[in-house]
Scaffold this motif. Structure first.
Motif, PDB file in Angstrom:
ATOM      1  N   PRO A  16     -17.284 -48.424  -0.866  1.00  0.00           N
ATOM      2  CA  PRO A  16     -16.610 -47.984   0.776  1.00  0.00           C
ATOM      3  C   PRO A  16     -17.441 -47.190   1.887  1.00  0.00           C
ATOM      4  N   MET A  17     -17.419 -47.455   2.555  1.00  0.00           N
ATOM      5  CA  MET A  17     -18.186 -47.731   3.644  1.00  0.00           C
ATOM      6  C   MET A  17     -18.386 -45.970   3.876  1.00  0.00           C
ATOM      7  N   TYR A  18     -18.960 -44.170   4.065  1.00  0.00           N
ATOM      8  CA  TYR A  18     -18.395 -43.818   4.002  1.00  0.00           C
ATOM      9  C   TYR A  18     -19.651 -42.748   4.998  1.00  0.00           C
ATOM     10  N   ASN A  19     -19.677 -42.608   6.613  1.00  0.00           N
ATOM     11  CA  ASN A  19     -20.717 -41.652   7.363  1.00  0.00           C
ATOM     12  C   ASN A  19     -22.082 -43.215   7.233  1.00  0.00           C
ATOM     13  N   TYR A  20     -21.403 -44.444   6.947  1.00  0.00           N
ATOM     14  CA  TYR A  20     -22.307 -45.549   7.398  1.00  0.00           C
ATOM     15  C   TYR A  20     -23.081 -45.434   5.520  1.00  0.00           C
ATOM     16  N   THR A  59     -16.111 -52.259   1.599  1.00  0.00           N
ATOM     17  CA  THR A  59     -15.042 -52.468   2.521  1.00  0.00           C
ATOM     18  C   THR A  59     -15.499 -50.938   3.575  1.00  0.00           C
ATOM     19  N   ARG A  60     -15.498 -51.352   4.850  1.00  0.00           N
ATOM     20  CA  ARG A  60     -16.328 -50.975   6.285  1.00  0.00           C
ATOM     21  C   ARG A  60     -14.584 -50.616   6.847  1.00  0.00           C
ATOM     22  N   GLY A  61     -14.737 -49.176   7.318  1.00  0.00           N
ATOM     23  CA  GLY A  61     -13.257 -49.653   8.979  1.00  0.00           C
ATOM     24  C   GLY A  61     -13.708 -50.745   9.708  1.00  0.00           C
ATOM     25  N   ILE A  62     -14.930 -50.565  10.633  1.00  0.00           N
ATOM     26  CA  ILE A  62     -15.060 -51.437  11.521  1.00  0.00           C
ATOM     27  C   ILE A  62     -16.232 -52.413  10.931  1.00  0.00           C
ATOM     28  N   TYR A  64     -20.096 -54.877  11.342  1.00  0.00           N
ATOM     29  CA  TYR A  64     -21.563 -54.815  11.399  1.00  0.00           C
ATOM     30  C   TYR A  64     -22.694 -55.862  11.042  1.00  0.00           C
ATOM     31  N   THR A 100     -11.241 -53.082   8.149  1.00  0.00           N
ATOM     32  CA  THR A 100     -10.267 -51.956   7.495  1.00  0.00           C
ATOM     33  C   THR A 100      -9.170 -51.267   7.846  1.00  0.00           C
ATOM     34  N   MET A 101      -9.873 -50.507   9.177  1.00  0.00           N
ATOM     35  CA  MET A 101      -9.245 -50.094   9.560  1.00  0.00           C
ATOM     36  C   MET A 101      -8.616 -50.397  10.978  1.00  0.00           C
TER      37      MET A 101
END
Ligand SMILES: Cc1cc2nc3c(=O)[nH]c(=O)nc-3n(C[C@H](O)[C@H](O)[C@H](O)COP(=O)(O)O)c2cc1C
Length: 136
Positions: A16-20, A59-62, A64, A100-101
């Motif tokens: 998962p992407m955390y802080n880019y 997985t990423r919240g937004i 890219y 995902t958000m």
């Protein structure tokens, strides 16, 4: 840890992407399995995990997307490609799910639809990869 990878039929990495970037726990694992010049050879040697399959799920919240202002902000998957792919020689498949958000933030209906479609597509890709890489 590298021996565990050598024994595996396929390696599955949840990223998962955390802080880019990568979650710190996953980054710590990379520091164990890849010590340049120690667990990967430099020069013309065959990489230690040459050709072995790995599946990366991100997985990423937004999102890219190329051509948007967030293009190039993913500093996680490129690192995994370099370490597991280029340095250790693994054969990588990447499953990517964006937005995902979306259902929890003020995203448009079209972005929410896209999020659901990407998730459904990811499930299909995962099922196809599972039967190809780890047949029952
Ligand atoms: C600590 C933290 C940092 C995050 N940073 C980002 C980020 O930089 N960019 C992004 O698109 N999503 C970010 N997210 C959202 C996650 O990438 C997203 O919710 C993902 O689906 C989380 O997967 P998980 O539920 O398996 O942890 C972050 C989430 C957390 C918990």
């Amino acid at each position: 840890l590298l021996a565990e990878l050598l024994a595996a039929d396929v390696v599955l990495v949840g990223a998962p992407m955390y802080n880019y970037s990568l979650p710190s726990t996953l980054k710590a694992w990379l520091e164990y399995i890849h010590v340049p010049g120690v667990t990967s050879a430099s020069g013309e040697h065959t990489p230690p995990l040459a050709g072995r399959p790995a599946v990366l799920v991100t997985t990423r919240g937004i999102a890219y997307d190329e051509g948007t202002h967030t293009a190039g902000w993913d500093h996680g998957i490129p690192v995994l490609r370099l370490v597991l792919g280029s340095a250790l020689g693994m054969s990588l498949s990447v499953i990517e799910v964006n937005l995902t958000m979306a259902e929890h933030t003020a995203e448009s209906e079209s972005r929410i639809s896209r999020a659901r479609a990407e998730l459904a597509q990811a499930h299909q890709t995962a099922t196809a990869l599972a039967s190809r890489l780890a047949p029952a």
